[in-house]
Motif scaffolding. Structure first.
Motif, mmCIF file in Angstrom:
data_model
loop_
_atom_site.group_PDB
_atom_site.id
_atom_site.type_symbol
_atom_site.label_atom_id
_atom_site.label_comp_id
_atom_site.label_asym_id
_atom_site.label_seq_id
_atom_site.Cartn_x
_atom_site.Cartn_y
_atom_site.Cartn_z
ATOM 1 N N LEU A 148 0.855 -1.174 0.000
ATOM 2 C CA LEU A 148 0.000 0.000 0.000
ATOM 3 C C LEU A 148 0.895 1.228 0.000
ATOM 4 C CD1 LEU A 148 -2.897 1.224 0.268
ATOM 5 C CD2 LEU A 148 -2.439 1.326 2.722
ATOM 6 N N GLU A 149 0.659 2.110 -0.953
ATOM 7 C CA GLU A 149 1.364 3.383 -1.004
ATOM 8 C C GLU A 149 0.360 4.481 -0.705
ATOM 9 O OE1 GLU A 149 3.308 3.868 -4.745
ATOM 10 O OE2 GLU A 149 4.282 1.911 -4.622
ATOM 11 N N VAL A 150 0.791 5.466 0.068
ATOM 12 C CA VAL A 150 -0.082 6.582 0.428
ATOM 13 C C VAL A 150 0.665 7.876 0.145
ATOM 14 C CG1 VAL A 150 -1.422 7.697 2.242
ATOM 15 C CG2 VAL A 150 -1.146 5.200 2.256
ATOM 16 N N ASP A 151 0.058 8.699 -0.706
ATOM 17 C CA ASP A 151 0.606 10.024 -0.985
ATOM 18 C C ASP A 151 -0.268 11.049 -0.287
ATOM 19 O OD1 ASP A 151 2.689 9.150 -2.653
ATOM 20 O OD2 ASP A 151 1.344 9.066 -4.379
ATOM 21 N N ARG A 152 0.375 11.953 0.421
ATOM 22 C CA ARG A 152 -0.360 12.992 1.152
ATOM 23 C C ARG A 152 -0.069 14.347 0.521
ATOM 24 N NH1 ARG A 152 -0.189 14.034 7.644
ATOM 25 N NH2 ARG A 152 -1.216 16.056 7.612
ATOM 26 N N THR A 153 -1.143 15.068 0.229
ATOM 27 C CA THR A 153 -1.020 16.419 -0.308
ATOM 28 C C THR A 153 -1.858 17.339 0.565
ATOM 29 O OG1 THR A 153 -0.873 15.481 -2.535
ATOM 30 C CG2 THR A 153 -1.254 17.855 -2.368
ATOM 31 N N VAL A 199 -0.711 0.757 8.047
ATOM 32 C CA VAL A 199 -0.137 1.882 7.303
ATOM 33 C C VAL A 199 -1.227 2.914 7.021
ATOM 34 C CG1 VAL A 199 0.907 2.581 5.109
ATOM 35 C CG2 VAL A 199 1.696 0.504 6.262
ATOM 36 N N ALA A 200 -2.368 2.447 6.535
ATOM 37 C CA ALA A 200 -3.474 3.361 6.222
ATOM 38 C C ALA A 200 -3.981 4.054 7.481
ATOM 39 C CB ALA A 200 -4.601 2.590 5.534
ATOM 40 N N GLN A 201 -4.133 3.314 8.562
ATOM 41 C CA GLN A 201 -4.609 3.910 9.817
ATOM 42 C C GLN A 201 -3.656 4.989 10.302
ATOM 43 O OE1 GLN A 201 -4.898 0.202 12.027
ATOM 44 N NE2 GLN A 201 -7.112 0.472 12.216
ATOM 45 N N ASP A 202 -2.357 4.717 10.234
ATOM 46 C CA ASP A 202 -1.365 5.703 10.672
ATOM 47 C C ASP A 202 -1.442 6.975 9.835
ATOM 48 O OD1 ASP A 202 -0.495 3.918 12.595
ATOM 49 O OD2 ASP A 202 1.337 3.348 11.503
ATOM 50 N N GLN A 203 -1.602 6.818 8.522
ATOM 51 C CA GLN A 203 -1.675 7.976 7.636
ATOM 52 C C GLN A 203 -2.941 8.797 7.879
ATOM 53 O OE1 GLN A 203 0.580 9.187 5.384
ATOM 54 N NE2 GLN A 203 2.011 7.683 6.194
ATOM 55 N N ALA A 241 -4.687 8.870 10.697
ATOM 56 C CA ALA A 241 -4.556 9.488 12.018
ATOM 57 C C ALA A 241 -3.659 10.724 11.964
ATOM 58 C CB ALA A 241 -4.017 8.479 13.023
ATOM 59 N N ALA A 242 -2.561 10.646 11.217
ATOM 60 C CA ALA A 242 -1.658 11.793 11.097
ATOM 61 C C ALA A 242 -2.354 12.956 10.390
ATOM 62 C CB ALA A 242 -0.396 11.391 10.334
ATOM 63 N N ALA A 243 -3.119 12.649 9.356
ATOM 64 C CA ALA A 243 -3.851 13.709 8.649
ATOM 65 C C ALA A 243 -4.917 14.321 9.550
ATOM 66 C CB ALA A 243 -4.475 13.153 7.377
ATOM 67 N N GLU A 244 -5.633 13.479 10.283
ATOM 68 C CA GLU A 244 -6.674 13.983 11.190
ATOM 69 C C GLU A 244 -6.077 14.842 12.298
ATOM 70 O OE1 GLU A 244 -8.465 10.257 12.284
ATOM 71 O OE2 GLU A 244 -10.122 10.545 10.873
ATOM 72 N N ALA A 245 -4.872 14.520 12.739
ATOM 73 C CA ALA A 245 -4.222 15.279 13.811
ATOM 74 C C ALA A 245 -3.952 16.725 13.390
ATOM 75 C CB ALA A 245 -2.918 14.600 14.228
ATOM 76 N N ASP A 246 -3.797 16.950 12.080
ATOM 77 C CA ASP A 246 -3.592 18.307 11.576
ATOM 78 C C ASP A 246 -4.903 19.084 11.491
ATOM 79 O OD1 ASP A 246 -0.896 17.868 11.378
ATOM 80 O OD2 ASP A 246 -0.942 17.417 9.226
ATOM 81 N N ALA A 247 -6.021 18.417 11.734
ATOM 82 C CA ALA A 247 -7.362 19.019 11.750
ATOM 83 C C ALA A 247 -7.698 19.835 10.510
ATOM 84 C CB ALA A 247 -7.551 19.854 13.012
ATOM 85 N N ALA A 301 -13.237 7.074 9.889
ATOM 86 C CA ALA A 301 -12.790 8.421 9.538
ATOM 87 C C ALA A 301 -13.992 9.355 9.411
ATOM 88 C CB ALA A 301 -11.988 8.390 8.240
ATOM 89 N N GLN A 302 -15.092 8.849 8.864
ATOM 90 C CA GLN A 302 -16.310 9.662 8.767
ATOM 91 C C GLN A 302 -16.835 10.005 10.156
ATOM 92 O OE1 GLN A 302 -18.210 10.880 5.860
ATOM 93 N NE2 GLN A 302 -18.740 12.097 7.641
ATOM 94 N N HIS A 303 -16.835 9.026 11.043
ATOM 95 C CA HIS A 303 -17.281 9.251 12.417
ATOM 96 C C HIS A 303 -16.405 10.308 13.101
ATOM 97 C CE1 HIS A 303 -19.044 8.395 16.305
ATOM 98 N NE2 HIS A 303 -17.824 8.258 16.791
#
Length: 117
Positions: free
Chosen positions: A8-13, A34-38, A40-46, A71-73
């Motif tokens: 699984l590759e995850v690109d964040r923009t 991997v997906a959960q970590d990504q 969670a990190a994005a959600e932490a930036d609010a 993630a929707q919840h």
């Protein structure tokens, strides 16, 4: 024959008004962490809007569906928005069959929509 491990590759923009995570490969039990970590990190930036682009997935298991629902919840609880891009393949069919495309904000993969409007 031994199967190669799932990848699984995850690109964040990140933009001023949203963060987009584009997932490619397989989203299953082997790659879920991997997906959960990504996410969670994005959600932490609010970000006001989190976009999960699943249109590049070759396979998504039930754990991937659960990840989106959680993630929707989380977005609802934080008074933020979650949008998903599902494409037109297997991933879209799974979300359609489960009746989730009517419960989620779904963006068209081929349209460069701005989910902040």
């Amino acid at each position: 024959m031994i199967e190669p491990p799932a990848v699984l590759e995850v690109d964040r923009t990140s933009y001023d008004d949203r963060t987009e995570l584009a997932l490619r490969g397989e989203l299953d039990n082997d790659t879920l962490a991997v997906a959960q970590d990504q996410v969670a990190a994005a959600e932490a930036d609010a970000p006001p809007v989190l976009v999960l682009d699943l249109s590049g997935l070759e396979y998504v298991g039930s754990c991937g569906v659960r990840l989106v629902l959680l993630a929707q919840h989380g977005a609802d609880a934080a008074n933020r928005r979650l949008a998903v891009r599902l494409g037109h393949g297997q991933t879209r069919r799974m979300f359609d069959i489960l009746g989730l495309t009517t419960r989620l904000e779904v963006l068209d993969r081929d349209t460069p929509e701005d989910p902040t409007t």
